[in-house]
Design a protein around this motif. Structure first.
Motif, PDB file in Angstrom:
ATOM      1  N   TRP A  82     -25.632 -23.535 -55.968  1.00  0.00           N
ATOM      2  CA  TRP A  82     -24.638 -22.693 -56.628  1.00  0.00           C
ATOM      3  C   TRP A  82     -24.057 -23.342 -57.881  1.00  0.00           C
ATOM      4  CZ3 TRP A  82     -24.962 -24.142 -51.592  1.00  0.00           C
ATOM      5  CH2 TRP A  82     -24.175 -25.216 -51.166  1.00  0.00           C
ATOM      6  N   ASP A  83     -24.588 -24.476 -58.300  1.00  0.00           N
ATOM      7  CA  ASP A  83     -24.192 -25.104 -59.556  1.00  0.00           C
ATOM      8  C   ASP A  83     -24.765 -24.299 -60.722  1.00  0.00           C
ATOM      9  OD1 ASP A  83     -23.307 -27.003 -61.434  1.00  0.00           O
ATOM     10  OD2 ASP A  83     -25.217 -28.069 -61.336  1.00  0.00           O
ATOM     11  N   ASN A  84     -24.097 -24.376 -61.873  1.00  0.00           N
ATOM     12  CA  ASN A  84     -24.571 -23.662 -63.057  1.00  0.00           C
ATOM     13  C   ASN A  84     -24.633 -24.624 -64.243  1.00  0.00           C
ATOM     14  OD1 ASN A  84     -25.237 -21.944 -65.099  1.00  0.00           O
ATOM     15  ND2 ASN A  84     -23.493 -20.571 -64.853  1.00  0.00           N
ATOM     16  N   PRO A  85     -25.794 -25.233 -64.488  1.00  0.00           N
ATOM     17  CA  PRO A  85     -25.920 -26.177 -65.606  1.00  0.00           C
ATOM     18  C   PRO A  85     -25.619 -25.557 -66.966  1.00  0.00           C
ATOM     19  CG  PRO A  85     -27.752 -26.427 -64.071  1.00  0.00           C
ATOM     20  CD  PRO A  85     -27.013 -25.187 -63.657  1.00  0.00           C
ATOM     21  N   ALA A  86     -25.702 -24.223 -67.067  1.00  0.00           N
ATOM     22  CA  ALA A  86     -25.410 -23.571 -68.350  1.00  0.00           C
ATOM     23  C   ALA A  86     -23.955 -23.724 -68.757  1.00  0.00           C
ATOM     24  CB  ALA A  86     -25.776 -22.085 -68.263  1.00  0.00           C
ATOM     25  N   ALA A  87     -23.099 -24.117 -67.815  1.00  0.00           N
ATOM     26  CA  ALA A  87     -21.675 -24.274 -68.115  1.00  0.00           C
ATOM     27  C   ALA A  87     -21.369 -25.603 -68.794  1.00  0.00           C
ATOM     28  CB  ALA A  87     -20.857 -24.162 -66.834  1.00  0.00           C
ATOM     29  N   ARG A  88     -22.356 -26.480 -68.915  1.00  0.00           N
ATOM     30  CA  ARG A  88     -22.102 -27.826 -69.412  1.00  0.00           C
ATOM     31  C   ARG A  88     -22.136 -27.888 -70.938  1.00  0.00           C
ATOM     32  NH1 ARG A  88     -26.218 -31.080 -65.303  1.00  0.00           N
ATOM     33  NH2 ARG A  88     -25.349 -30.243 -63.354  1.00  0.00           N
ATOM     34  N   LEU A  89     -21.385 -28.845 -71.468  1.00  0.00           N
ATOM     35  CA  LEU A  89     -21.419 -29.184 -72.878  1.00  0.00           C
ATOM     36  C   LEU A  89     -21.751 -30.669 -73.005  1.00  0.00           C
ATOM     37  CD1 LEU A  89     -18.203 -27.346 -74.100  1.00  0.00           C
ATOM     38  CD2 LEU A  89     -20.554 -26.732 -74.686  1.00  0.00           C
ATOM     39  N   PRO A  90     -22.348 -31.084 -74.120  1.00  0.00           N
ATOM     40  CA  PRO A  90     -22.608 -32.516 -74.313  1.00  0.00           C
ATOM     41  C   PRO A  90     -21.298 -33.299 -74.312  1.00  0.00           C
ATOM     42  CG  PRO A  90     -23.835 -31.196 -75.885  1.00  0.00           C
ATOM     43  CD  PRO A  90     -22.871 -30.269 -75.218  1.00  0.00           C
ATOM     44  N   ASP A  91     -21.318 -34.514 -73.723  1.00  0.00           N
ATOM     45  CA  ASP A  91     -20.099 -35.313 -73.692  1.00  0.00           C
ATOM     46  C   ASP A  91     -20.234 -36.502 -74.626  1.00  0.00           C
ATOM     47  OD1 ASP A  91     -21.833 -36.948 -72.331  1.00  0.00           O
ATOM     48  OD2 ASP A  91     -20.517 -37.265 -70.605  1.00  0.00           O
ATOM     49  N   GLY A  92     -19.228 -37.371 -74.643  1.00  0.00           N
ATOM     50  CA  GLY A  92     -19.231 -38.503 -75.556  1.00  0.00           C
ATOM     51  C   GLY A  92     -19.187 -38.079 -77.018  1.00  0.00           C
ATOM     52  N   ASP A  93     -18.649 -36.894 -77.278  1.00  0.00           N
ATOM     53  CA  ASP A  93     -18.665 -36.301 -78.617  1.00  0.00           C
ATOM     54  C   ASP A  93     -17.255 -36.377 -79.216  1.00  0.00           C
ATOM     55  OD1 ASP A  93     -19.056 -34.853 -80.920  1.00  0.00           O
ATOM     56  OD2 ASP A  93     -19.463 -32.944 -79.911  1.00  0.00           O
ATOM     57  N   TRP A 110     -21.456 -17.147 -57.621  1.00  0.00           N
ATOM     58  CA  TRP A 110     -20.831 -18.465 -57.732  1.00  0.00           C
ATOM     59  C   TRP A 110     -21.129 -19.074 -59.101  1.00  0.00           C
ATOM     60  CZ3 TRP A 110     -17.530 -18.838 -54.007  1.00  0.00           C
ATOM     61  CH2 TRP A 110     -17.819 -18.411 -52.710  1.00  0.00           C
ATOM     62  N   LYS A 111     -22.374 -18.934 -59.555  1.00  0.00           N
ATOM     63  CA  LYS A 111     -22.750 -19.465 -60.863  1.00  0.00           C
ATOM     64  C   LYS A 111     -21.955 -18.794 -61.985  1.00  0.00           C
ATOM     65  CE  LYS A 111     -27.611 -20.627 -59.758  1.00  0.00           C
ATOM     66  NZ  LYS A 111     -27.757 -21.938 -60.400  1.00  0.00           N
ATOM     67  N   ASN A 112     -21.819 -17.474 -61.903  1.00  0.00           N
ATOM     68  CA  ASN A 112     -21.102 -16.740 -62.948  1.00  0.00           C
ATOM     69  C   ASN A 112     -19.623 -17.092 -62.999  1.00  0.00           C
ATOM     70  OD1 ASN A 112     -23.345 -15.364 -63.896  1.00  0.00           O
ATOM     71  ND2 ASN A 112     -23.034 -13.598 -62.554  1.00  0.00           N
ATOM     72  N   ALA A 113     -19.060 -17.460 -61.855  1.00  0.00           N
ATOM     73  CA  ALA A 113     -17.656 -17.874 -61.861  1.00  0.00           C
ATOM     74  C   ALA A 113     -17.468 -19.125 -62.706  1.00  0.00           C
ATOM     75  CB  ALA A 113     -17.167 -18.103 -60.437  1.00  0.00           C
ATOM     76  N   MET A 114     -18.495 -19.971 -62.723  1.00  0.00           N
ATOM     77  CA  MET A 114     -18.438 -21.194 -63.516  1.00  0.00           C
ATOM     78  C   MET A 114     -18.649 -20.892 -64.999  1.00  0.00           C
ATOM     79  SD  MET A 114     -20.503 -24.716 -62.677  1.00  0.00           S
ATOM     80  CE  MET A 114     -19.991 -26.285 -63.366  1.00  0.00           C
ATOM     81  N   TRP A 115     -19.588 -19.997 -65.283  1.00  0.00           N
ATOM     82  CA  TRP A 115     -19.840 -19.571 -66.666  1.00  0.00           C
ATOM     83  C   TRP A 115     -20.747 -18.341 -66.639  1.00  0.00           C
ATOM     84  CZ3 TRP A 115     -17.951 -19.535 -71.269  1.00  0.00           C
ATOM     85  CH2 TRP A 115     -18.734 -19.251 -72.384  1.00  0.00           C
ATOM     86  N   ASP A 116     -20.253 -17.224 -67.164  1.00  0.00           N
ATOM     87  CA  ASP A 116     -21.038 -15.989 -67.166  1.00  0.00           C
ATOM     88  C   ASP A 116     -21.519 -15.605 -68.560  1.00  0.00           C
ATOM     89  OD1 ASP A 116     -18.773 -15.056 -68.447  1.00  0.00           O
ATOM     90  OD2 ASP A 116     -18.212 -13.610 -66.890  1.00  0.00           O
ATOM     91  N   GLY A 117     -21.405 -16.523 -69.488  1.00  0.00           N
ATOM     92  CA  GLY A 117     -21.793 -16.271 -70.868  1.00  0.00           C
ATOM     93  C   GLY A 117     -20.609 -15.980 -71.762  1.00  0.00           C
ATOM     94  N   LYS A 118     -19.460 -15.645 -71.152  1.00  0.00           N
ATOM     95  CA  LYS A 118     -18.254 -15.349 -71.914  1.00  0.00           C
ATOM     96  C   LYS A 118     -17.046 -16.157 -71.433  1.00  0.00           C
ATOM     97  CE  LYS A 118     -19.614 -10.588 -73.028  1.00  0.00           C
ATOM     98  NZ  LYS A 118     -19.230  -9.142 -72.908  1.00  0.00           N
ATOM     99  N   THR A 119     -16.971 -16.335 -70.137  1.00  0.00           N
ATOM    100  CA  THR A 119     -15.836 -17.061 -69.573  1.00  0.00           C
ATOM    101  C   THR A 119     -16.261 -17.715 -68.266  1.00  0.00           C
ATOM    102  OG1 THR A 119     -13.487 -16.883 -68.975  1.00  0.00           O
ATOM    103  CG2 THR A 119     -14.930 -15.113 -68.212  1.00  0.00           C
ATOM    104  N   GLY A 120     -15.367 -18.514 -67.717  1.00  0.00           N
ATOM    105  CA  GLY A 120     -15.643 -19.208 -66.466  1.00  0.00           C
ATOM    106  C   GLY A 120     -14.711 -20.395 -66.318  1.00  0.00           C
ATOM    107  N   PHE A 121     -14.700 -20.981 -65.130  1.00  0.00           N
ATOM    108  CA  PHE A 121     -13.812 -22.115 -64.905  1.00  0.00           C
ATOM    109  C   PHE A 121     -14.381 -23.424 -65.431  1.00  0.00           C
ATOM    110  CE2 PHE A 121     -16.182 -21.767 -60.807  1.00  0.00           C
ATOM    111  CZ  PHE A 121     -16.799 -23.012 -60.790  1.00  0.00           C
ATOM    112  N   GLY A 122     -15.662 -23.464 -65.794  1.00  0.00           N
ATOM    113  CA  GLY A 122     -16.319 -24.697 -66.215  1.00  0.00           C
ATOM    114  C   GLY A 122     -15.912 -25.147 -67.596  1.00  0.00           C
ATOM    115  N   MET A 123     -16.469 -26.277 -68.035  1.00  0.00           N
ATOM    116  CA  MET A 123     -16.051 -26.901 -69.283  1.00  0.00           C
ATOM    117  C   MET A 123     -16.391 -26.060 -70.507  1.00  0.00           C
ATOM    118  SD  MET A 123     -18.817 -30.066 -69.341  1.00  0.00           S
ATOM    119  CE  MET A 123     -18.217 -30.801 -70.853  1.00  0.00           C
ATOM    120  N   ARG A 124     -17.399 -25.209 -70.427  1.00  0.00           N
ATOM    121  CA  ARG A 124     -17.719 -24.321 -71.552  1.00  0.00           C
ATOM    122  C   ARG A 124     -16.720 -23.173 -71.647  1.00  0.00           C
ATOM    123  NH1 ARG A 124     -22.258 -23.569 -74.756  1.00  0.00           N
ATOM    124  NH2 ARG A 124     -23.496 -25.032 -73.532  1.00  0.00           N
TER     125      ARG A 124
END
Length: 535
Positions: free
Chosen positions: A326-337, A472-486
């Protein structure tokens, strides 16, 4: 003929025991351990509320003494335990479970559907760590059939069947947590509070029977565990990352991969004077700005955190369920930036107008306290490292170690270094659904996004667990919003810990699961199958 118990006598061990505040501690190890008819394990502290599933025993590890309706295999797939068959009705309100015939508790008393009903009714009425308020009732058409009737659809109810150990209706009482009775692979023998518990194979267990006649679980602290392992007195030792490099003679190091994550829970609300029912303040003028939260998320270097703060025994964490279905890697952004974080803050109106090195916006400096539980070395290390990493942005973080009693009243107004990690997506709903705002350790930041709530509700109403995964994945990031870092960046997840163990070279502990939160006990998920390989 029994041999006398032996003590940790080495100068190193005595010194370490003194450090952790244990004086003249006698570790009463059974004589059989020396003949390898038994095992001696140090798998972390004594369970705070004992061995009662109603009070949280088994939440983050095997129950050992009790059976569950279902369990997870090495690949975390659901498999039968007490249940031989389970199904859910078309309206997702009725779960029917068929029980394994002939099961007995370790005292020889039969386990029937009445015991299952007793367990779930007791858990619901106790209103403890397991929330069963959504359950209407439990029916028992016959001794081998249980029907759970829910008030609302709840696909994660299946996880209750994995985590809630079945209690004996005939033998459950006030002292149960200290002397448990169950139908699991082991039976309780004795316990010395603060020191150890002794187990033996359950003679009536329906599954694989352990070849060891006795297993002793020592409740030693981290330093005392390390000393005992070096002295050759342990077969398995759970040690912190800081002590994981020096492997004792005769043992091998196991760095188990986990979803035991650490992250910063941000207060999400602005300061309006709002307080909880207990009078705790809600809101933070800095972390309520999404630009601050996202800037911290992309500025921290998670790989450096894992290598530096955790001695290399960790991996970067991007969410609460990295690597699970149920993880969504699409919600991630590059870090150390750092450059990207600076640009994001500037665009949001954060400026160092007075040249003191700290950004301000509308007269509010980008400064806040970061709480962590005192005595948790890895959380202190992470808090200090994150503070250093974001300092070049003009954000000042002041780490502060406190007790949980001090932290929780402030957790809605100050960020906290929390630890989570489960084999169940229910944890996502607990942390991010608006209805859980301010409930204990859940959603301390009062996060509430209606779209995220809709995704989480849709997941719970799904016809099957597989059908729930996209929600579950869409809750993290559905392309527009989500609880994840994106999206809303409600947390800054930092690392997934490696659970570091020293294991005897002569002990085969079989395949490993991805371990949940709670270093120590999860290694014993298949304890009954462990084998001694030396002669």
């Amino acid at each position: 003929m029994s041999r006398p118990a032996f003590r940790i006598r080495s100068a190193v061990a005595a010194a370490l025991l003194g450090v952790v505040g244990v004086s003249a501690l006698t570790l009463s190890l059974p004589a059989e351990a020396q003949a390898k008819k038994s095992l001696v394990l140090a798998m972390g502290a004594e369970p705070e509320d004992g061995f009662d599933p109603i009070k949280g025993w088994g939440e983050h590890g095997p129950l050992l003494f009790q059976s569950t309706l279902l369990k997870r295999d090495a690949d975390l797939k659901l498999v039968a335990d007490l249940a031989t068959d389970w199904s859910v009705s078309a309206d997702r309100l009725r779960w029917t479970v068929k029980l394994r015939p002939g099961v007995k508790f370790s005292d020889g008393h039969p386990l029937t559907a009445k015991d299952v009903k007793f367990t779930y009714d007791t858990a619901k009425n106790a209103a403890g760590t397991l929330d069963l308020t959504f359950m209407d009732r439990v029916d028992t058409p016959d001794d081998q059939t249980v029907v759970f009737v829910l008030k609302t659809p709840r696909i994660t109810f299946v996880q209750m069947m994995v985590s809630l150990g079945i209690l004996p209706a005939h033998a459950y009482g006030a002292n149960y947590a200290k002397a448990p009775l169950g139908s699991g692979p082991f039976q309780f023998v004795s316990m010395t509070p603060g020191q150890q518990v002794i187990m033996a194979p359950n003679p009536h267990y329906y599954g694989t029977r352990s070849p060891f006649e006795r297993i002793t679980w020592l409740f030693t602290g981290e330093d005392a565990t390390f000393a005992a392992a070096r002295s050759g007195q342990l077969d398995v030792a759970a040690v912190p990352p800081a002590l994981g490099k020096e492997v004792p003679a005769g043992m091998k190091r196991l760095a188990a991969k986990t979803v035991d994550n650490r992250g910063l829970a941000f207060p999400m609300q602005p300061v309006t004077g709002r307080k909880t029912e207990k009078g705790a303040p809600i809101g933070n003028p800095v972390t309520s700005d999404p630009a601050i939260r996202q800037a911290i998320n992309i500025a921290v270097d998670r790989k450096k955190l894992a290598e530096g703060a955790l001695n290399g025994f960790a991996t970067p964490a991007w969410g609460v369920a990295d690597g699970l279905a149920w993880d969504n890697p699409a919600a991630r952004l590059p870090d150390g930036d750092l450059a990207g974080a600076k640009a994001l803050l500037a665009k949001a109106g954060w400026r160092d107008s007075d040249g003191d090195g700290v950004l301000e916006k509308n007269g509010v400096p980008a400064r806040f306290t970061l709480l962590y539980p005192a005595g948790r070395q890895e959380r202190q290390a992470l808090a200090l490292a994150v503070a250093d990493m974001v300092r070049p942005l003009g954000i000042r973080i002041e780490p502060s170690g406190k007790s949980w009693d001090e932290i929780m009243p402030q957790a809605h107004s100050m960020p906290v270094v929390f630890g989570w990690g489960s084999h169940d997506p229910l944890e996502i709903a607990q942390l991010y659904h608006g209805s859980n705002a301010g409930k204990g350790f859940y959603n301390t930041g009062f996060y509430d996004n209606p779209v995220v709530n809709q995704h989480l509700d849709a997941a719970q109403k799904s016809a099957s667990f597989e059908a729930s995964i996209p929600h579950w994945k869409n809750a993290m990031w559905d392309g527009k919003t989500g609880f994840g870092m994106r999206g809303d960046a409600a947390w800054a997840w930092l690392v997934n810990l490696d659970h570091v163990y020293f294991v005897s070279n002569c002990l085969d502990i079989g395949p490993r699961q991805i371990e949940p939160h709670g270093h120590g006990l999860p290694i014993a998920w298949n304890l009954e199958t462990w084998k001694w390989t030396c002669r």
